[in-house]
Design an enzyme around this catalytic site. Structure first.
Site, PDB file in Angstrom:
ATOM      1  N   ASP A  77      -0.611  -6.603   8.689  1.00 24.66           N
ATOM      2  CA  ASP A  77       0.510  -5.872   7.758  1.00 24.66           C
ATOM      3  C   ASP A  77       1.537  -5.229   8.662  1.00 24.66           C
ATOM      4  OD1 ASP A  77      -1.985  -7.039   6.116  1.00 24.66           O
ATOM      5  OD2 ASP A  77      -0.887  -5.997   4.667  1.00 24.66           O
ATOM      6  N   ASN A 109       4.707  -5.386   3.965  1.00 17.90           N
ATOM      7  CA  ASN A 109       5.233  -4.122   4.133  1.00 17.90           C
ATOM      8  C   ASN A 109       6.407  -3.831   4.683  1.00 17.90           C
ATOM      9  OD1 ASN A 109       1.800  -3.891   3.811  1.00 17.90           O
ATOM     10  ND2 ASN A 109       2.936  -3.039   2.100  1.00 17.90           N
ATOM     11  N   HIS A 132       2.577  -7.092  -2.792  1.00 18.15           N
ATOM     12  CA  HIS A 132       3.975  -6.232  -2.693  1.00 18.15           C
ATOM     13  C   HIS A 132       5.153  -7.142  -2.710  1.00 18.15           C
ATOM     14  CE1 HIS A 132       1.847  -2.350  -3.003  1.00 18.15           C
ATOM     15  NE2 HIS A 132       1.447  -2.336  -1.848  1.00 18.15           N
ATOM     16  N   HIS A 144      -5.403  -2.949   5.922  1.00 14.89           N
ATOM     17  CA  HIS A 144      -4.711  -2.063   6.846  1.00 14.89           C
ATOM     18  C   HIS A 144      -5.671  -1.483   7.900  1.00 14.89           C
ATOM     19  CE1 HIS A 144      -0.554  -1.638   4.766  1.00 14.89           C
ATOM     20  NE2 HIS A 144      -1.082  -2.932   4.509  1.00 14.89           N
TER      21      HIS A 144
END
Length: 254
Positions: A8, A40, A68, A175
């Protein structure tokens, strides 16, 4: 064939560390195909059209995402025109593609994006979605899966269930890079989580003070992307040219 898959990429520091290192990574490791998770990319959530083009200008073949992806409404305006920008295939009836097949170096490479069901936004059953995908009997030589999920157990169980069917399985979303990269018993290259490309001294990419404030008080604070020295996390997967099976997976952290 060698495939680079990058975890990410978080906001400007993530973009900058990626851009700084991508050419040398490709050259030094003889990389043939690049996949990044870009959910992200733009200020920590989703990906603008400008940043989609940023990846295409920096040697990226496919951009995967996760929960997201639609937090920036601009994505709705262009995702149907960019088949190499993926959303999780099991993310209900949202626009965009959950997989793409790209021919490169005389190989058909399928990249599939899925999202876990545990502790994530509501989505269709990831197992049913995978079985429906496989029932299509698409023509490809290599299958790469980005599994965007919260729990390690869900990622490991899913990978073992499809061991030997998937060429390479990488987890994303937490992450935090895991140290369990390996070839599974039936031949699938595996890692629970690729990690993040973003600021090292942050809370998964955001300013530590923002996260600490929320945890200590329970009050809402608008999270801001962290600033500072950044790292790039990912893996390099080597695939045998004749058998199309993964023969090694190497974790990288720069």
């Amino acid at each position: 064939m060698k495939v680079l898959m990058v975890g990410d990429i978080f906001a400007k520091p993530g973009r900058e560390v990626f851009k700084k290192n991508i050419e040398s990574l490709i050259k030094d490791n003889q990389i043939d195909f690049v996949v990044v998770n870009g959910e992200n990319t733009t200020h920590g959530k989703s990906i603008s059209k400008e940043h989609y083009h940023f990846y295409k200008e920096n040697r990226v073949d496919v951009i995967t995402s996760g929960n997201h992806i639609f937090k920036n409404v601009e994505v709705l305006e262009y995702i149907n025109q960019t088949p190499d920008l993926l959303k999780p295939l099991n993310m209900y009836k949202t626009p965009g593609n959950g997989y793409v097949i790209i021919e490169k170096n005389n190989k058909k490479i399928c990249v599939l994006n899925l999202m876990g069901n545990n502790f994530m936004d509501p989505s269709n059953s990831v197992y049913e979605t995978m079985d429906d995908f496989l029932s299509l009997k698409l023509s490809y030589d290599i299958l790469l899966v980005d599994f965007h999920a919260e729990t390690t157990a869900e990622k490991i169980a899913f990978a073992l269930n499809y061991d030997g069917v998937i060429t390479a399985f990488v987890g994303t979303h937490t992450h935090v890079q895991t140290a369990d990269e390996r070839i599974l018993p039936k031949g699938t290259a595996f890692i629970t989580d690729l990690g993040m490309s973003g600021v090292i001294d942050s809370v998964i990419g955001i300013e530590a003070a923002d996260a600490i404030y929320k945890q200590k008080t329970g009050l809402i604070r608008r999270f801001q992307p962290a600033k500072g020295k950044a790292k790039l996390n990912g893996v390099i997967i080597q695939i045998d040219e004749k058998s199309n099976k993964a023969i090694s997976i190497k974790r990288i952290s720069i």
